[in-house]
Design an enzyme around this catalytic site. Structure first.
Site, PDB file in Angstrom:
ATOM      1  N   ASP A  10       0.818  -1.213   0.000  1.00  0.00           N
ATOM      2  CA  ASP A  10       0.000   0.000   0.000  1.00  0.00           C
ATOM      3  C   ASP A  10       0.852   1.262   0.000  1.00  0.00           C
ATOM      4  OD1 ASP A  10      -2.052  -1.835   0.216  1.00  0.00           O
ATOM      5  OD2 ASP A  10      -3.210  -0.585   1.577  1.00  0.00           O
ATOM      6  N   GLU A  17      -6.778   4.653  -0.460  1.00  0.00           N
ATOM      7  CA  GLU A  17      -6.416   5.273   0.810  1.00  0.00           C
ATOM      8  C   GLU A  17      -5.983   6.724   0.604  1.00  0.00           C
ATOM      9  OE1 GLU A  17      -4.949   1.360   3.329  1.00  0.00           O
ATOM     10  OE2 GLU A  17      -3.451   2.775   2.582  1.00  0.00           O
ATOM     11  N   CYS A  31       5.044  -2.392   8.191  1.00  0.00           N
ATOM     12  CA  CYS A  31       5.400  -1.066   8.721  1.00  0.00           C
ATOM     13  C   CYS A  31       5.084  -0.958  10.212  1.00  0.00           C
ATOM     14  CB  CYS A  31       4.705   0.018   7.919  1.00  0.00           C
ATOM     15  SG  CYS A  31       5.311   0.108   6.216  1.00  0.00           S
ATOM     16  N   CYS A  68       1.126  -8.165   5.040  1.00  0.00           N
ATOM     17  CA  CYS A  68       0.682  -6.781   4.849  1.00  0.00           C
ATOM     18  C   CYS A  68      -0.805  -6.666   4.528  1.00  0.00           C
ATOM     19  CB  CYS A  68       1.578  -6.089   3.837  1.00  0.00           C
ATOM     20  SG  CYS A  68       3.240  -5.809   4.532  1.00  0.00           S
ATOM     21  N   ASP A  69      -1.217  -5.449   4.261  1.00  0.00           N
ATOM     22  CA  ASP A  69      -2.583  -4.984   4.461  1.00  0.00           C
ATOM     23  C   ASP A  69      -3.716  -5.893   3.992  1.00  0.00           C
ATOM     24  OD1 ASP A  69      -0.854  -2.906   5.046  1.00  0.00           O
ATOM     25  OD2 ASP A  69      -2.270  -1.384   4.447  1.00  0.00           O
ATOM     26  N   LYS A  70      -3.783  -6.196   2.701  1.00  0.00           N
ATOM     27  CA  LYS A  70      -4.950  -6.911   2.187  1.00  0.00           C
ATOM     28  C   LYS A  70      -4.737  -8.418   2.151  1.00  0.00           C
ATOM     29  CE  LYS A  70      -6.357  -2.816   1.705  1.00  0.00           C
ATOM     30  NZ  LYS A  70      -5.089  -2.229   2.148  1.00  0.00           N
ATOM     31  N   SER A  98      -5.218   5.124   5.199  1.00  0.00           N
ATOM     32  CA  SER A  98      -4.156   4.242   5.649  1.00  0.00           C
ATOM     33  C   SER A  98      -4.245   4.109   7.157  1.00  0.00           C
ATOM     34  CB  SER A  98      -2.799   4.832   5.266  1.00  0.00           C
ATOM     35  OG  SER A  98      -1.761   4.244   6.010  1.00  0.00           O
TER      36      SER A  98
END
Length: 559
Positions: free
Chosen positions: A80, A447, A194, A121-123, A473
């Site tokens: 992202d 985002e 992150c 990570c995110d998704k 985000s």
């Protein structure tokens, strides 16, 4: 076993011949063992995933030692941060559905008996969870772990959000390009997701509360040797889960979801967690409404404040202070908040998992009697601007912005808003509105880290609010209100806004409204031209046709 479909009986001789050719079958006895998929998301584009190849190797060894036969396969993934601020961000949320579909496809086509999912990570984490619940075979999650926070030579603690905000500071001359470069060089010191309580780490922490991961999954940093031991333990455990037929829908009950949301509110997780958890609940066949979240938040104290809410604490500090188990243990003293009888992949209940946990640093994890706020770090707002709700990370909003009223500064695209903010068109007191960036309108609900960071970097964080039908985000901070539903592309009230309209935000009251009558809103909406999709070919065009509203998790509906 499910895998008998592809390995048992003389009719399956062709299948066995192909399986032998993979190299995974070492002897005929392997056909009597469970086939375990190692669902890895290793790639070299995401810093949170560059080390996952080694974790996959360790997972395969551990599965084999435990009596299973491992088969590794990969999913796609999007960073992202790298996708931020350009067309790539439109693919981020949409990638969640691709990941879910691809994991479902591989597991069903090859009749796997169980899965070890290695996201980070995110998704990727929610995508894999959606697939696991859809196919409902035994699964365990073990993430790649968080990145450490960075430190400049001068001793300043920095992370990725520091870089985004430094861009805004550089644009208004408050720091030099050399100072920006110094932050850039030190913000991301190595592999891992992150380092703050952003979306990736929020979801990996929630994995523990949901019951899908072993304790430590959310907080042990990527480069810590304990992460490798966690991978081994999780990979051994999947064989027991298969033998005992413990499946995801056995674990993900309604109460397990409430446990996860309580944790989310207590640690001020990313607003994206609400979007993803609603989508996960949908795959489990559980009905969960936006409106229920405020009631839970009202009785959940905010006790763990992590970046971006403060630069003093990162995920590594939460781990040092006792981790997610310590937060849950603290919450368990609130009568009726957690269901401690919820089962988990450990083979024990949630209560048993956290029984011996303790808070080791009260400056990181506060007592429920001394919270940052008496209510949770996330909230859902309602009003004539968001009849179906909007989401705000209250834990990252400054006290002076908890209530705000000001004129709308309306933009129909994120790029236009960034330009306006950077060029000084946005003034103290304004409410920036970014619309036509929802699930359909974006498409992909991009985002808004770049505009929120620009607002903070230009010193407007305590005087400017931002509302959008897009999302934020996990690193965004300030009065950032997203997921406005219905979105502009579906003729939601946000589409009726004009420059200068007075918008009032009252976070404690959980309301957001514009000073317009219902008839005026309807008249303005009736005068709008038909919505014209921005992208008309490829995956995003198909995605935009099927995706539902943010208040339902932005899941794919049916034609």
């Amino acid at each position: 076993m499910r895998s008998d479909t592809i390995k048992s009986g003389f009719e399956k001789a062709p299948h066995r011949s192909l399986l032998k050719a993979t190299g995974a079958i070492r002897s005929s006895s392997d056909y009597r063992k469970p086939f375990i998929g190692i669902c890895n998301s290793y790639n070299e584009l995401i810093p949170g995933h560059t080390h996952l190849q080694e974790l996959g190797r360790i997972a395969k060894e551990a599965v084999r030692e435990a009596g299973g036969v491992p088969f590794e396969f990969n999913t796609i993934g999007v960073c992202d941060g790298i996708a931020m601020g350009h067309i790539g961000m439109r693919y981020s949320l949409a990638s969640r559905e691709l990941i879910a579909d691809s994991v479902e496809t591989v597991a069903e086509a090859h009749r796997l008996d169980g899965l070890v999912c290695i996201p980070n990570c995110d998704k990727i984490t929610p995508g894999m969870m959606m697939a696991a619940l859809r196919i409902n075979i035994p699964v365990i999650f073990v993430s790649g772990g968080p990145m450490k926070a960075g430190h400049t030579p001068e001793g300043k603690t920095v992370d990725l959000i520091s870089v985004f905000e430094a861009v805004g500071q550089c644009s208004n001359g408050s720091i030099t390009e050399g100072e920006l470069q110094n932050i850039e060089e030190h913000a991301c010191p190595g592999c891992g997701s992150c380092s703050g309580m952003f979306t990736a780490n929020s979801m990996n922490c929630l994995s523990e509360a949901l019951g899908f991961a072993l304790p430590g999954n959310g907080t042990i940093v990527a480069e810590d040797p304990r992460r490798l031991e966690l991978v081994k333990a999780a990979s051994r455990r999947i064989v027991d889960l298969v033998e005992n037929n413990v499946r995801p829908r056995d674990i993900l009950t309604r109460q397990a979801l409430l446990n996860a949301f309580a944790l989310d509110f207590a640690m001020g997780g990313s607003t994206n967690t609400i979007l993803h958890t609603l989508a996960i609940a949908n795959e489990a066949g559980l009905s969960f409404d936006f409106s229920e979240l405020n009631a839970l938040s009202a009785k959940t104290p905010y006790i763990c404040q992590v970046s971006p809410a403060t630069m003093a604490v990162h995920i590594e500090d939460v781990d040092r202070a006792g981790g997610i188990s310590a937060i849950l243990k603290e919450l368990s003293s609130i009568d009726g908040l957690l269901d401690l009888s919820a089962i988990t992949v450990t083979g024990k209940t949630l209560g048993e998992n956290i029984a011996n946990a303790e808070v080791l640093d009260r400056s990181v994890i506060r007592s429920i009697s001394d919270p940052y706020s008496a209510t949770g770090g996330l909230a859902v707002l309602y009003g004539n601007l968001a009849p179906q709700g909007a989401v705000v990370k209250t834990g990252a909003v400054s006290p002076q912005m908890m209530q705000h009223s000001g004129p709308a500064k309306v933009y129909n695209a994120q790029d236009d808003a960034i330009k306006g903010i950077m060029e000084g068109d946005v003034k103290a007191g304004d409410v920036v509105v970014i619309r036509y960036e929802g699930p359909k309108g974006g498409p992909g609900m991009p985002e808004m880290l770049s505009p929120t960071s620009a607002i903070m970097g230009r010193g407007l964080g305590d005087s400017v609010a931002l509302i959008t039908d897009g999302r934020f985000s996990g690193g965004s901070r300030g009065a950032c209100i997203g997921h406005v539903s219905p979105e502009a592309a579906e003729r939601g009230p946000i589409a009726a806004l004009q420059n200068g309209d007075i918008i009032t935000i009252d976070i404690p009251a959980r309301t957001m409204s514009v000073a317009l009558s219902e008839s005026t809103i309807k008249e303005r909406l009736a005068q709008l031209p038909p919505f014209e999709p921005k992208i008309k070919r490829g995956y995003l065009a198909r995605y935009a046709q099927l995706v539902t509203s943010a208040n339902t998790g932005a899941i794919l509906g049916h034609l």
